[in-house]
Scaffold this motif. Structure first.
Motif, PDB file in Angstrom:
ATOM      1  N   SER A 143      49.871  49.545  41.518  1.00 44.48           N
ATOM      2  CA  SER A 143      48.700  50.285  41.059  1.00 44.48           C
ATOM      3  C   SER A 143      47.445  49.427  41.190  1.00 44.48           C
ATOM      4  N   PRO A 144      46.266  50.038  41.402  1.00 39.50           N
ATOM      5  CA  PRO A 144      45.016  49.272  41.519  1.00 39.50           C
ATOM      6  C   PRO A 144      44.729  48.425  40.280  1.00 39.50           C
ATOM      7  N   GLY A 145      45.081  48.954  39.092  1.00 40.74           N
ATOM      8  CA  GLY A 145      44.810  48.190  37.879  1.00 40.74           C
ATOM      9  C   GLY A 145      45.567  46.879  37.833  1.00 40.74           C
ATOM     10  N   PHE A 146      46.872  46.911  38.202  1.00 39.24           N
ATOM     11  CA  PHE A 146      47.674  45.689  38.194  1.00 39.24           C
ATOM     12  C   PHE A 146      47.169  44.706  39.249  1.00 39.24           C
ATOM     13  N   ILE A 147      46.856  45.206  40.444  1.00 38.40           N
ATOM     14  CA  ILE A 147      46.394  44.330  41.529  1.00 38.40           C
ATOM     15  C   ILE A 147      45.062  43.680  41.161  1.00 38.40           C
ATOM     16  N   ASN A 148      44.166  44.446  40.561  1.00 37.00           N
ATOM     17  CA  ASN A 148      42.879  43.863  40.137  1.00 37.00           C
ATOM     18  C   ASN A 148      43.075  42.830  39.038  1.00 37.00           C
ATOM     19  N   HIS A 149      44.025  43.103  38.129  1.00 41.83           N
ATOM     20  CA  HIS A 149      44.304  42.146  37.051  1.00 41.83           C
ATOM     21  C   HIS A 149      44.870  40.848  37.618  1.00 41.83           C
ATOM     22  N   VAL A 150      45.754  40.971  38.600  1.00 47.07           N
ATOM     23  CA  VAL A 150      46.362  39.790  39.205  1.00 47.07           C
ATOM     24  C   VAL A 150      45.321  38.945  39.927  1.00 47.07           C
ATOM     25  N   SER A 151      44.342  39.593  40.522  1.00 47.94           N
ATOM     26  CA  SER A 151      43.344  38.860  41.321  1.00 47.94           C
ATOM     27  C   SER A 151      42.574  37.846  40.494  1.00 47.94           C
ATOM     28  N   GLY A 152      42.532  38.028  39.185  1.00 48.45           N
ATOM     29  CA  GLY A 152      41.795  37.094  38.344  1.00 48.45           C
ATOM     30  C   GLY A 152      42.661  36.065  37.659  1.00 48.45           C
ATOM     31  N   THR A 153      43.911  35.896  38.106  1.00 54.04           N
ATOM     32  CA  THR A 153      44.820  34.938  37.480  1.00 54.04           C
ATOM     33  C   THR A 153      45.021  33.734  38.393  1.00 54.04           C
ATOM     34  N   PRO A 154      45.479  32.597  37.835  1.00 55.22           N
ATOM     35  CA  PRO A 154      45.731  31.407  38.675  1.00 55.22           C
ATOM     36  C   PRO A 154      46.835  31.626  39.709  1.00 55.22           C
ATOM     37  N   HIS A 155      47.705  32.624  39.471  1.00 51.99           N
ATOM     38  CA  HIS A 155      48.840  32.848  40.371  1.00 51.99           C
ATOM     39  C   HIS A 155      48.550  33.961  41.380  1.00 51.99           C
ATOM     40  N   ALA A 156      47.274  34.255  41.617  1.00 52.46           N
ATOM     41  CA  ALA A 156      46.921  35.422  42.431  1.00 52.46           C
ATOM     42  C   ALA A 156      47.558  35.375  43.814  1.00 52.46           C
ATOM     43  N   LEU A 157      47.483  34.236  44.501  1.00 53.64           N
ATOM     44  CA  LEU A 157      47.972  34.164  45.880  1.00 53.64           C
ATOM     45  C   LEU A 157      49.479  34.363  45.957  1.00 53.64           C
ATOM     46  N   ILE A 158      50.225  33.675  45.094  1.00 51.13           N
ATOM     47  CA  ILE A 158      51.684  33.790  45.166  1.00 51.13           C
ATOM     48  C   ILE A 158      52.140  35.189  44.734  1.00 51.13           C
ATOM     49  N   VAL A 159      51.455  35.803  43.749  1.00 50.64           N
ATOM     50  CA  VAL A 159      51.822  37.158  43.340  1.00 50.64           C
ATOM     51  C   VAL A 159      51.553  38.137  44.476  1.00 50.64           C
ATOM     52  N   ARG A 160      50.404  38.008  45.138  1.00 51.72           N
ATOM     53  CA  ARG A 160      50.093  38.900  46.266  1.00 51.72           C
ATOM     54  C   ARG A 160      51.088  38.690  47.408  1.00 51.72           C
ATOM     55  N   ARG A 161      51.524  37.458  47.593  1.00 52.92           N
ATOM     56  CA  ARG A 161      52.518  37.203  48.645  1.00 52.92           C
ATOM     57  C   ARG A 161      53.848  37.876  48.299  1.00 52.92           C
ATOM     58  N   TYR A 162      54.259  37.788  47.034  1.00 53.56           N
ATOM     59  CA  TYR A 162      55.480  38.467  46.616  1.00 53.56           C
ATOM     60  C   TYR A 162      55.331  39.980  46.702  1.00 53.56           C
ATOM     61  N   LEU A 163      54.151  40.482  46.332  1.00 51.74           N
ATOM     62  CA  LEU A 163      53.914  41.922  46.440  1.00 51.74           C
ATOM     63  C   LEU A 163      53.981  42.378  47.893  1.00 51.74           C
ATOM     64  N   SER A 164      53.501  41.539  48.805  1.00 50.60           N
ATOM     65  CA  SER A 164      53.588  41.873  50.229  1.00 50.60           C
ATOM     66  C   SER A 164      55.049  41.938  50.675  1.00 50.60           C
ATOM     67  N   LEU A 165      55.868  41.006  50.168  1.00 53.39           N
ATOM     68  CA  LEU A 165      57.287  41.023  50.501  1.00 53.39           C
ATOM     69  C   LEU A 165      57.969  42.240  49.897  1.00 53.39           C
ATOM     70  N   LEU A 166      57.600  42.595  48.657  1.00 55.43           N
ATOM     71  CA  LEU A 166      58.159  43.787  48.026  1.00 55.43           C
ATOM     72  C   LEU A 166      57.767  45.045  48.798  1.00 55.43           C
ATOM     73  N   ASP A 167      56.527  45.086  49.247  1.00 51.95           N
ATOM     74  CA  ASP A 167      56.065  46.236  50.007  1.00 51.95           C
ATOM     75  C   ASP A 167      56.889  46.398  51.291  1.00 51.95           C
ATOM     76  N   ALA A 168      57.173  45.278  51.969  1.00 53.81           N
ATOM     77  CA  ALA A 168      58.011  45.337  53.167  1.00 53.81           C
ATOM     78  C   ALA A 168      59.429  45.777  52.821  1.00 53.81           C
ATOM     79  N   ALA A 169      59.951  45.299  51.680  1.00 57.06           N
ATOM     80  CA  ALA A 169      61.298  45.691  51.268  1.00 57.06           C
ATOM     81  C   ALA A 169      61.365  47.181  50.954  1.00 57.06           C
TER      82      ALA A 169
END
Length: 374
Positions: A304-330
């Motif tokens: 959801s846009p809300g979760f993605i926007n929330h993640v963007s402001g955290t220290p783990h933004a890059l690794i979370v987005r990378r995992y989300l990209s892998l989940l999206d492919a899965a």
């Protein structure tokens, strides 16, 4: 001190490591020595605690023996389980455990045998348990002396909470770090788990067990089912940061437990804490992805846009987005029927930001070949 530990006042530093350990160890066990003087009201608690720290930081079995032998007035009963536990850690250390002479183990056994009549029942139980885990012979003098003391005190009573050093989960932790575990992993872990009381199976203990199974690729159904049952029973008390560690071996070992409430329990935890700990949430989903059990409700939330926007402001933004990209492919590969939200293309990041080593080597090899041809 040769080990770098700070020596409390009045505690003489240990002699050098190679200074005739066998003969000195034998002299400490002589009748009439001061090893029996284990109580002295004038010794402060600071000295007793200082000795415990020195035992916990010992760098070799010989050093453990010296601290016990050179400080007879400061030794208390609970120091002996500390020494045995540290011995197990030293013998199981990697990649190279320190060398240990048989005479050193014999002298340590004599120290415990000499003083075990003054131990309370809890200390006797702990020492006996650790001695067996460390591989001391069941018909040897140490195990026999401790077993005799235990029989003298029948009927056995639950060990009082006097010394929490080796209570509960640390007995299972000792089994995990025991050298014999490499040869008898299943027997040691399952027996230690079966002997533990329910209140001793804390989240810390079960996380240790889960991490050990995942690290060593031990696909033991009985132990994995115990972790799944613990997760279901303790659901209300577990945070997603603990749950991510508990579910790690299931995905890594491709083991879906028989516990029927396992997946419903995880879905409730994800719904409850997804917004609180985004990295832990994605880690849990990564383990479920390996099991091909991705819950649609959780996917709707993390994409959801809300979760993605929330993640963007955290220290783990890059690794979370990378995992989300892998989940999206899965999701695209494994869930053809999924019609919920997906990760927007602009939010996707390369799963492998740099070419793999084998890919780089292949490119370099073809590059050299093409240059040679031209």
């Amino acid at each position: 001190s040769c080990c770098g530990a700070r020596v409390p006042p009045s505690v003489p530093p240990p002699p050098p490591e190679g200074g005739g350990g066998g003969r000195e160890g034998a002299s400490w066990g002589r009748p009439g020595s001061r090893l029996g003087a284990t109580t002295n009201p004038r010794i402060s608690a600071g000295h007793v605690q200082g000795l415990q720290r020195l035992l916990e930081q010992a760098k070799s079995p010989g050093e453990l023996l010296r601290w016990l032998g050179q400080n007879p007035t400061k030794v208390r009963a609970h120091h002996y389980p500390v020494a045995l536990r540290r011995l197990g850690q030293l013998l199981g250390s990697q990649p190279r455990p320190p060398p240990v002479e048989q005479a050193t183990l014999q002298d340590l056994s004599q120290l415990i045998i000499r003083n075990c009549p003054s131990f309370d029942i809890h200390t006797i139980h702990v020492c006996l348990h650790l001695a067996v885990l460390l591989g001391f012979p069941s018909d040897g003098p140490l195990v026999c002396a401790l077993e005799q003391e235990r029989r003298f005190r029948l009927p056995p009573k639950p060990p009082p909470p006097l010394q929490p050093v080796l209570r509960g989960g640390q007995r299972l932790e000792a089994a995990l770090s025991c050298p014999r575990f490499l040869r008898y992993p299943r027997q040691n872990l399952i027996s230690s788990l079966a002997d533990a009381r329910p209140e001793e199976l804390t989240p810390h203990v079960m996380v240790l067990l889960a991490q050990h199974l995942a690290r060593h690729r031990l696909r033991e159904p009985q132990l994995l089912e115990a972790i799944a049952h613990f997760l279901v029973v303790q659901e209300a008390q577990l945070s997603s940061k603990v749950v991510q560690k508990l579910v790690l071996p299931f995905g890594r070992l491709n083991y879906l437990p028989l516990e029927q409430q396992f997946m419903p329990c995880l879905e409730r935890i994800l719904a409850r804490e997804a917004g609180v700990a985004p990295l832990a949430t994605v880690n849990i989903l990564m383990s479920l992805c390996q099991l091909r059990c991705l819950p649609f409700r959780a996917l709707h939330f993390v994409f959801s846009p809300g979760f993605i926007n929330h993640v963007s402001g955290t220290p783990h933004a890059l690794i979370v987005r990378r995992y989300l990209s892998l989940l999206d492919a899965a999701v695209e590969l494994e869930l053809p029927g999924y019609r919920g939200p997906r990760l927007p293309r602009r939010q996707q990041v390369p799963i492998f930001p740099q070419p793999l080593i084998t890919d780089r080597a292949r490119c370099n090899c073809w590059g050299r070949r093409n240059t040679a041809r031209t």
